[in-house]
Every structure is written in C-alpha cells, then in structure tokens.
Design a protein around this motif. Structure first.
Motif, short mmCIF file in Angstrom:
data_model
loop_
_atom_site.label_atom_id
_atom_site.label_comp_id
_atom_site.label_asym_id
_atom_site.label_seq_id
_atom_site.Cartn_x
_atom_site.Cartn_y
_atom_site.Cartn_z
N HIS A 208 0.80 -1.18 0.07
CA HIS A 208 0.06 0.05 0.03
C HIS A 208 1.05 1.26 -0.04
CE1 HIS A 208 -2.31 3.06 2.24
NE2 HIS A 208 -3.54 2.45 1.92
N PHE A 209 0.79 2.02 -1.11
CA PHE A 209 1.65 3.27 -1.22
C PHE A 209 0.54 4.37 -0.82
CE2 PHE A 209 5.49 1.54 -2.71
CZ PHE A 209 5.21 0.29 -3.38
N GLY A 210 0.70 4.81 0.38
CA GLY A 210 -0.20 5.91 0.58
C GLY A 210 -0.13 6.03 2.17
N ARG A 211 -0.82 6.92 2.78
CA ARG A 211 -0.80 7.01 4.21
C ARG A 211 -1.93 6.09 4.89
NH1 ARG A 211 -1.19 13.47 5.57
NH2 ARG A 211 -3.04 13.12 3.78
N THR A 212 -1.82 6.02 6.11
CA THR A 212 -2.84 5.28 7.01
C THR A 212 -3.46 3.82 6.52
OG1 THR A 212 -4.68 6.42 5.77
CG2 THR A 212 -3.76 7.38 7.78
N PHE A 213 -2.37 3.19 6.24
CA PHE A 213 -2.74 1.83 5.49
C PHE A 213 -3.42 1.04 6.81
CE2 PHE A 213 -2.46 -2.12 3.88
CZ PHE A 213 -1.88 -3.22 4.92
N ASN A 214 -3.39 1.32 7.92
CA ASN A 214 -3.84 0.62 9.33
C ASN A 214 -5.19 1.29 9.38
OD1 ASN A 214 -3.35 3.35 10.05
ND2 ASN A 214 -2.13 2.42 12.03
N MET A 215 -5.65 2.04 8.54
CA MET A 215 -7.22 2.35 8.56
C MET A 215 -8.10 1.80 7.40
SD MET A 215 -7.77 4.09 11.31
CE MET A 215 -9.36 4.71 10.69
N TYR A 216 -7.22 0.82 6.68
CA TYR A 216 -8.11 0.12 5.62
C TYR A 216 -8.25 -1.24 5.96
CZ TYR A 216 -7.67 4.23 2.65
OH TYR A 216 -7.62 5.33 2.05
N HIS A 217 -9.46 -1.71 5.79
CA HIS A 217 -9.63 -3.34 5.64
C HIS A 217 -9.12 -3.78 4.33
CE1 HIS A 217 -12.13 -2.70 8.99
NE2 HIS A 217 -13.13 -2.31 8.25
N MET A 218 -8.47 -4.84 4.13
CA MET A 218 -7.99 -5.24 2.93
C MET A 218 -8.40 -6.52 2.44
SD MET A 218 -5.88 -2.67 2.26
CE MET A 218 -4.91 -3.53 0.78
N GLY A 219 -8.65 -6.70 1.17
CA GLY A 219 -9.26 -7.73 0.41
C GLY A 219 -8.51 -8.25 -0.77
N TRP A 220 -8.84 -9.44 -1.02
CA TRP A 220 -8.06 -10.25 -2.11
C TRP A 220 -9.35 -10.56 -2.99
CZ3 TRP A 220 -3.24 -9.93 -3.91
CH2 TRP A 220 -2.43 -9.68 -3.20
N PHE A 221 -9.30 -10.60 -4.46
CA PHE A 221 -10.36 -11.01 -5.12
C PHE A 221 -9.57 -11.57 -6.45
CE2 PHE A 221 -14.21 -9.11 -3.68
CZ PHE A 221 -13.97 -8.37 -2.97
N ARG A 222 -10.19 -12.34 -7.15
CA ARG A 222 -9.66 -12.98 -8.47
C ARG A 222 -10.65 -13.02 -9.41
NH1 ARG A 222 -8.83 -19.35 -6.35
NH2 ARG A 222 -10.99 -19.93 -6.60
N GLN A 223 -9.89 -12.96 -10.78
CA GLN A 223 -11.05 -13.07 -12.05
C GLN A 223 -10.39 -13.94 -12.92
OE1 GLN A 223 -11.70 -9.17 -13.32
NE2 GLN A 223 -13.63 -9.81 -14.12
N THR A 224 -11.21 -14.71 -13.78
CA THR A 224 -10.75 -15.45 -14.64
C THR A 224 -11.44 -14.76 -16.21
OG1 THR A 224 -12.44 -17.13 -14.49
CG2 THR A 224 -10.13 -17.21 -13.72
N PRO A 225 -10.85 -14.95 -17.22
CA PRO A 225 -11.71 -14.37 -18.41
C PRO A 225 -13.04 -14.88 -18.45
CG PRO A 225 -9.40 -15.09 -19.03
CD PRO A 225 -9.93 -15.58 -17.72
N GLY A 226 -13.84 -13.92 -18.76
CA GLY A 226 -15.41 -14.24 -19.24
C GLY A 226 -16.16 -14.29 -17.73
N LYS A 227 -15.43 -14.11 -16.62
CA LYS A 227 -16.33 -13.98 -15.19
C LYS A 227 -15.83 -12.97 -14.33
CE LYS A 227 -15.98 -19.24 -14.67
NZ LYS A 227 -15.54 -20.22 -13.85
#
Length: 128
Positions: A24-43
């Motif tokens: 995370h490039f920016g301030r206040t990383f510890n004020m963000y919930h973080m998530g991971w998503f994924r995507q395949t072609p056509g979905k």
C-alpha cells in the motif's frame, strides 16, 4: 490517494504453494480493511479473502477456505495471501483492494463495491 501494487504471482504446479503480497503506497494503511479477489476471463470477480484494519478478523471464500491464509503487516504496509494446495481452478488474476475503515461502517468483506482502491492485479497460473 492510495496506490496498491501486487506481487508474487507466477506459474506453479498443482499442489504447490505461492505467496502474494500487496503493498500500500499512501498514508494510513492501518485504517483500511484489505481484501483479495480474483478473476478469470469471461467471469466476474470472485471474493477470495479479507482482513480487518487491525487483523482482528478474517473472511474467506468457500473455494479457498482451509487452503489460503490472509495476513497483514501494518508496519510494512503490506497484506499477504498465502496460497497452499493450489489447483488448476485457482488460476486467475488476483487483485488486492482497500476498504476505508475510518467511516465506521459495517464490514462487508465479500462486497467488492465496498472497496475504494484496487491494484492492477497479478497473474497466478497453476499447471498440472
């Protein structure tokens, strides 16, 4: 403004492991919930995992539960996704995302509309 950069993607054989990072490039990383998503072609994007701003709670998609682990290091402004027992179905572009926690709203980790910033993604390819 926040910039997210994923790394760690690549080609891996079925059954092996891979660890993704998102810085995370920016301030206040510890004020963000973080998530991971994924995507395949056509979905559409599929929820993978998320972690609250302080690491106190996590959530996982059904297809990765028990195999993937999300963690964060607030000092390093980085969130990680440890992926074990990979299968061909895990092949996708993986995106990390940041959800501002400072407004005090209820955490909805699976809702991609909750997230304010997204990284460009990193490709994970699992071969047999």
């Amino acid at each position: 403004q926040v910039q997210l950069v994923e790394s760690g993607g690549g080609l891996v054989q079925t059954g092996n492991s891979l660890k993704l990072s998102c810085t995370h490039f920016g301030r206040t990383f510890n004020m963000y919930h973080m998530g991971w998503f994924r995507q395949t072609p056509g979905k559409g994007r599929e929820f993978v995992a998320a972690i609250t701003w302080n690491g106190g709670d996590t959530a996982y998609g059904d297809s990765v539960k028990g195999r993937f682990t999300i963690s964060r290091d607030n000092a390093m402004k980085t969130v990680y996704l440890q992926m074990n027992s990979l299968t061909f179905e895990d092949t996708a572009v993986y995106f990390c995302a940041a959800d501002w926690a400072g407004d005090g709203t209820t955490w909805h980790p699976r809702n991609e509309m909750q997230y304010d910033f997204w990284g460009p993604g990193t490709q994970v390819t699992v071969s047999s």
